[in-house]
Enzyme design. Structure first.
Site, PDB file in Angstrom:
ATOM      1  N   LYS A  82     -96.866  55.825  75.451  1.00  0.00           N
ATOM      2  CA  LYS A  82     -96.975  54.410  75.115  1.00  0.00           C
ATOM      3  C   LYS A  82     -95.925  53.610  75.877  1.00  0.00           C
ATOM      4  CE  LYS A  82     -97.411  51.498  70.977  1.00  0.00           C
ATOM      5  NZ  LYS A  82     -97.480  51.511  69.497  1.00  0.00           N
ATOM      6  N   SER A 157    -101.214  48.673  68.054  1.00  0.00           N
ATOM      7  CA  SER A 157    -100.611  48.424  69.352  1.00  0.00           C
ATOM      8  C   SER A 157    -100.755  49.603  70.321  1.00  0.00           C
ATOM      9  CB  SER A 157     -99.123  48.096  69.191  1.00  0.00           C
ATOM     10  OG  SER A 157     -98.416  49.168  68.614  1.00  0.00           O
ATOM     11  N   SER A 181    -100.586  50.746  63.885  1.00  0.00           N
ATOM     12  CA  SER A 181    -100.684  50.816  65.349  1.00  0.00           C
ATOM     13  C   SER A 181    -101.122  52.164  65.897  1.00  0.00           C
ATOM     14  CB  SER A 181     -99.337  50.436  65.976  1.00  0.00           C
ATOM     15  OG  SER A 181     -99.102  49.053  65.822  1.00  0.00           O
TER      16      SER A 181
END
Length: 472
Positions: A82, A157, A181
């Site tokens: 990420k 996210s 997320s």
């Protein structure tokens, strides 16, 4: 086997084939890089790719296999990290113009552990600015698109991670979860994401070493692969005071298949009437009753006490934003999106009394949840209250006819669960009439990752929804 078929094999199967020299690491990595070149421009899931670096690492991994001896459980398996997680020598933008060219000189703990298990860093996955919001778009790279309908959001996210998994660009990805997320993008993209118990996967470096709201965790296309990645991530670290002692890592890697008949399930399709759910999602959720019955689960409609969850989450989230990003706001206000500015300022306006009240209410909720899970083995609920929405929208401002005032309101179904203190696993549960993925979350008491993974594996095997590939 075609390169595309290779790219849709599970991570555990790829690792086995590499160890047994059925396929070379270079062949695996080459197949993924080829698919990234063809498909990533359509979905915009990976924002930084190091093809030369990962092929060099693949050659070294092949040499290790030839030499013999033990290799890591993820040896030779490509992974994406990420873009909020620090990667040494690779750009980490956090989806922000402030950090658009920043290259860290250290790996985040979760990154180091996954690579230490033999996984190969293929690149970074797209995020919203500073991971804020459950729709992945930013001013540096643009929006990530849903592989099942490229006119729709991939969630967030960890949206780049979920889209990359669904599109066959990666077999494994890491993520993090404050208010959904890991779970929401998994639901939107028909993959699997686990929010672990706080401390199961420790965070370092961290602004707040005592934070229980944001946790790193694994994502993959199957529950088994999520468990495999968790085995590499989990374990205590002395720099993380909340980190948990973990059973032997093999306990997560051991087969998850077991007879779950008699499992005591609390079914909460709208969290006890606390959240609105769009009709197309409700329709998919209603079909799960037949799955529960086929599995022999003992199901009652019930929900933990979540009456204070909205206020608690908003205070804790705002405090977290002010702590982590206050200095960025002071120096670069003009480069931040309005919702991030709003969240930081909300945190700065909190009083000691606000924080004390939220802490006391959160503690009460946690104790109530522990008592609830003495009666039920797992809670099953929707991950998201809406199906994937148009990629051009910042967030859904209406859910089932009810106005949503802020950019986080529509994710109450996920962020309420974040406050319960236990693991929450998002698993594919079907598709709407428009062909859009919908997931359910299977939630357990603190430290009950194994039980949640076993229930998720049983549900996955009974439905098979995760095997449906997107039309890319």
């Amino acid at each position: 086997m075609s390169d595309d078929d290779l790219c849709f094999l599970g991570a555990g199967e790829l690792a086995r084939m590499v160890r047994e020299r059925v396929v070379s690491v270079r062949e695996v990595v080459g197949a993924f890089l080829g698919r990234v070149e063809r498909v990533n421009p359509v979905v915009n899931a990976l924002v930084t790719v190091d093809g030369e670096g990962v092929m060099g690492a693949a050659a070294r991994a092949d040499e290790q296999v030839v030499r013999g001896g033990d290799v890591g459980v993820l040896h030779g398996v490509p992974v994406g990290f990420k873009d909020t997680h620090l990667t040494r020598g690779m750009r980490t933008t956090r989806g922000s113009r402030v950090f658009a060219e920043w290259v860290p000189d250290e790996d985040e703990l979760v990154v180091a552990r996954v690579q230490g298990a033999g996984a190969l860093r293929l690149g970074k996955t797209n995020v919203p600015e500073f991971g804020a919001g459950s729709h992945t778009f930013n001013a540096v790279f643009g929006a990530t698109r849903n592989p099942y309908d490229t006119g729709r959001s991939a969630g967030g996210s960890s949206g780049g991670a979920a889209a990359a998994l669904a599109a066959g660009l990666l077999p494994l990805a890491d993520g993090s979860d404050m208010g959904g997320s890991l779970r929401n993008p998994a639901s939107f993209c028909n993959v699997v994401g686990l929010r672990p118990t706080p401390g199961r996967v420790p965070s370092y470096p961290a602004v707040n070493a005592w934070d229980t709201l944001t946790v790193p965790g694994p994502m993959a296309r199957s529950v088994g692969d999520v468990a495999l990645l968790l085995s590499a991530m989990a374990g205590p670290d002395p720099r993380c005071p909340l980190s948990l002692e973990t059973p032997p890592a093999a306990s997560f890697r051991a087969p998850l298949e077991r007879d779950t008949r008699g499992l005591r399930v609390a079914w909460a399709p709208d969290l006890g009437g606390r959240v609105p759910v769009d009709p197309d999602v409700r329709e998919v959720l209603a079909r799960q009753a037949a799955v529960f019955e086929a599995l022999g689960w003992r199901v009652e409609e019930a929900c933990p006490d979540l009456d204070g969850a909205d206020a608690v989450f908003r205070v804790q989230r705002a405090h977290s934003f002010a702590l982590a990003l206050g200095a960025v706001l002071d120096d670069h206000r003009e480069l931040l999106k309005p919702t991030v500015v709003w969240n930081i300022e909300e945190g700065r306006n909190l009083t000691a009394a606000d924080l004390a009240a939220a802490t006391a209410e959160h503690t009460r909720m946690l104790h109530a949840a522990v008592a609830f899970f003495e009666r039920y083995d797992v809670l099953v609920a929707p991950v998201s209250q809406v199906a994937p929405f148009a990629v051009e929208r910042e967030y859904p401002d209406v859910v089932d006819g009810r106005a949503q005032e802020t950019y986080i309101d529509w994710m109450r179904s996920a962020f309420f669960v974040s406050l319960l203190g236990g693991p929450a696993l998002a698993v594919p549960a079907g598709f709407t009439e428009a062909g859009l993925p919908v997931g359910v979350q299977i939630v357990g008491p603190p430290r009950a990752e194994r039980a949640v993974l076993e229930a998720g594996a049983a549900f996955e095997a009974a439905t098979g929804w995760g095997r449906r590939r997107p039309p890319l």
